[in-house]
Scaffold this motif. Structure first.
Motif, PDB file in Angstrom:
ATOM      1  N   CYS A  23       0.841  -1.192   0.000  1.00 12.02           N
ATOM      2  CA  CYS A  23       0.000   0.000   0.000  1.00 12.02           C
ATOM      3  C   CYS A  23       0.881   1.249   0.000  1.00 12.02           C
ATOM      4  N   THR A  24       0.253   2.392  -0.086  1.00  9.70           N
ATOM      5  CA  THR A  24       0.982   3.655  -0.051  1.00  9.70           C
ATOM      6  C   THR A  24       1.380   3.971   1.393  1.00  9.70           C
ATOM      7  N   TYR A  25       2.273   4.921   1.535  1.00 13.18           N
ATOM      8  CA  TYR A  25       2.685   5.338   2.875  1.00 13.18           C
ATOM      9  C   TYR A  25       1.505   5.959   3.616  1.00 13.18           C
ATOM     10  N   MET A  26       0.708   6.713   2.893  1.00 16.29           N
ATOM     11  CA  MET A  26      -0.459   7.344   3.503  1.00 16.29           C
ATOM     12  C   MET A  26      -1.415   6.281   4.059  1.00 16.29           C
ATOM     13  N   ASP A  27      -1.684   5.266   3.250  1.00 17.23           N
ATOM     14  CA  ASP A  27      -2.560   4.187   3.693  1.00 17.23           C
ATOM     15  C   ASP A  27      -1.945   3.417   4.863  1.00 17.23           C
ATOM     16  N   ALA A  28      -0.632   3.210   4.814  1.00 20.21           N
ATOM     17  CA  ALA A  28       0.046   2.470   5.880  1.00 20.21           C
ATOM     18  C   ALA A  28      -0.085   3.185   7.219  1.00 20.21           C
ATOM     19  N   VAL A  29       0.088   4.495   7.219  1.00 18.28           N
ATOM     20  CA  VAL A  29      -0.019   5.263   8.469  1.00 18.28           C
ATOM     21  C   VAL A  29      -1.452   5.194   8.997  1.00 18.28           C
ATOM     22  N   VAL A  30      -2.421   5.373   8.103  1.00 16.39           N
ATOM     23  CA  VAL A  30      -3.822   5.334   8.515  1.00 16.39           C
ATOM     24  C   VAL A  30      -4.198   3.944   9.034  1.00 16.39           C
ATOM     25  N   LEU A  31      -3.785   2.903   8.320  1.00 21.92           N
ATOM     26  CA  LEU A  31      -4.077   1.533   8.756  1.00 21.92           C
ATOM     27  C   LEU A  31      -3.473   1.241  10.129  1.00 21.92           C
ATOM     28  N   TYR A  32      -2.223   1.630  10.301  1.00 21.17           N
ATOM     29  CA  TYR A  32      -1.563   1.387  11.584  1.00 21.17           C
ATOM     30  C   TYR A  32      -2.315   2.104  12.707  1.00 21.17           C
ATOM     31  N   CYS A  33      -2.675   3.356  12.461  1.00 18.94           N
ATOM     32  CA  CYS A  33      -3.376   4.140  13.482  1.00 18.94           C
ATOM     33  C   CYS A  33      -4.732   3.521  13.821  1.00 18.94           C
ATOM     34  N   GLU A  34      -5.444   3.055  12.811  1.00 17.89           N
ATOM     35  CA  GLU A  34      -6.745   2.433  13.059  1.00 17.89           C
ATOM     36  C   GLU A  34      -6.602   1.138  13.847  1.00 17.89           C
ATOM     37  N   GLU A  35      -5.634   0.298  13.452  1.00 18.57           N
ATOM     38  CA  GLU A  35      -5.445  -0.989  14.110  1.00 18.57           C
ATOM     39  C   GLU A  35      -4.980  -0.853  15.564  1.00 18.57           C
ATOM     40  N   ASN A  36      -4.253   0.241  15.848  1.00 18.50           N
ATOM     41  CA  ASN A  36      -3.679   0.414  17.176  1.00 18.50           C
ATOM     42  C   ASN A  36      -4.325   1.541  17.970  1.00 18.50           C
ATOM     43  N   GLU A  37      -5.487   2.016  17.477  1.00 14.12           N
ATOM     44  CA  GLU A  37      -6.223   3.093  18.144  1.00 14.12           C
ATOM     45  C   GLU A  37      -5.307   4.258  18.515  1.00 14.12           C
ATOM     46  N   MET A  38      -4.582   4.733  17.511  1.00 10.07           N
ATOM     47  CA  MET A  38      -3.619   5.825  17.687  1.00 10.07           C
ATOM     48  C   MET A  38      -4.105   7.024  16.881  1.00 10.07           C
ATOM     49  N   GLU A  39      -3.935   8.199  17.426  1.00 16.08           N
ATOM     50  CA  GLU A  39      -4.315   9.422  16.721  1.00 16.08           C
ATOM     51  C   GLU A  39      -3.322   9.686  15.589  1.00 16.08           C
ATOM     52  N   ILE A  40      -3.829  10.119  14.439  1.00 17.77           N
ATOM     53  CA  ILE A  40      -2.970  10.435  13.298  1.00 17.77           C
ATOM     54  C   ILE A  40      -1.961  11.516  13.674  1.00 17.77           C
ATOM     55  N   GLU A  41      -2.388  12.472  14.479  1.00 20.06           N
ATOM     56  CA  GLU A  41      -1.505  13.564  14.891  1.00 20.06           C
ATOM     57  C   GLU A  41      -0.307  13.027  15.680  1.00 20.06           C
ATOM     58  N   GLU A  58       3.343  11.512  -2.492  1.00 21.79           N
ATOM     59  CA  GLU A  58       2.030  10.899  -2.696  1.00 21.79           C
ATOM     60  C   GLU A  58       0.927  11.957  -2.712  1.00 21.79           C
ATOM     61  N   ALA A  59       1.007  12.910  -1.804  1.00 20.49           N
ATOM     62  CA  ALA A  59      -0.009  13.967  -1.728  1.00 20.49           C
ATOM     63  C   ALA A  59       0.008  14.828  -2.991  1.00 20.49           C
ATOM     64  N   MET A  60       1.195  15.109  -3.528  1.00 20.21           N
ATOM     65  CA  MET A  60       1.283  15.882  -4.771  1.00 20.21           C
ATOM     66  C   MET A  60       0.706  15.084  -5.933  1.00 20.21           C
ATOM     67  N   ASP A  61       1.007  13.788  -5.983  1.00 16.72           N
ATOM     68  CA  ASP A  61       0.472  12.940  -7.060  1.00 16.72           C
ATOM     69  C   ASP A  61      -1.047  12.876  -7.030  1.00 16.72           C
ATOM     70  N   LEU A  62      -1.629  12.960  -5.847  1.00 18.12           N
ATOM     71  CA  LEU A  62      -3.086  12.919  -5.691  1.00 18.12           C
ATOM     72  C   LEU A  62      -3.726  14.310  -5.728  1.00 18.12           C
ATOM     73  N   ASN A  63      -2.901  15.320  -5.983  1.00 18.92           N
ATOM     74  CA  ASN A  63      -3.341  16.718  -6.030  1.00 18.92           C
ATOM     75  C   ASN A  63      -3.931  17.194  -4.708  1.00 18.92           C
ATOM     76  N   PHE A  64      -3.453  16.622  -3.609  1.00 24.75           N
ATOM     77  CA  PHE A  64      -3.868  17.100  -2.280  1.00 24.75           C
ATOM     78  C   PHE A  64      -3.126  18.382  -1.917  1.00 24.75           C
ATOM     79  N   ILE A  65      -1.907  18.504  -2.414  1.00 28.25           N
ATOM     80  CA  ILE A  65      -1.110  19.713  -2.215  1.00 28.25           C
ATOM     81  C   ILE A  65      -0.533  20.119  -3.574  1.00 28.25           C
ATOM     82  N   PRO A  66      -0.224  21.408  -3.747  1.00 34.34           N
ATOM     83  CA  PRO A  66       0.316  21.843  -5.045  1.00 34.34           C
ATOM     84  C   PRO A  66       1.663  21.175  -5.341  1.00 34.34           C
TER      85      PRO A  66
END
Length: 73
Positions: A23-41, A58-66
């Motif tokens: 998966c992407t790094y973004m997905d990996a961080v979100v998955l880890y946080c969900e599985e371990n009840e950890m805040e993204i912050e 990844e964020a630039m590729d998805l046009n989340f940031i310029p």
């Protein structure tokens, strides 16, 4: 017993998530946080520079940031 997390340990876990779950790094961080009840912050504070750079790409590729101009290598 609660395991204390540091930047290198957390970043290694995220790298492993990316490889194992393909998966992407973004997905990996979100998955880890969900599985371990950890805040993204909280997770954001534990990421090393390399992973932060990957997240930015990844964020630039998805046009989340310029996109920033980069030289082709």
């Amino acid at each position: 017993m609660v395991e204390i997390m540091n930047t290198s340990k957390f970043s290694m876990i995220i790298e492993n998530f990316v490889k194992e779950k393909r998966c992407t790094y973004m997905d990996a961080v979100v998955l880890y946080c969900e599985e371990n009840e950890m805040e993204i912050e909280s997770a954001a504070k534990l990421l090393n520079t390399r992973i932060k750079e990957q997240l930015e790409v990844e964020a630039m590729d998805l046009n989340f940031i310029p996109k920033v101009n980069t030289l082709p290598i």
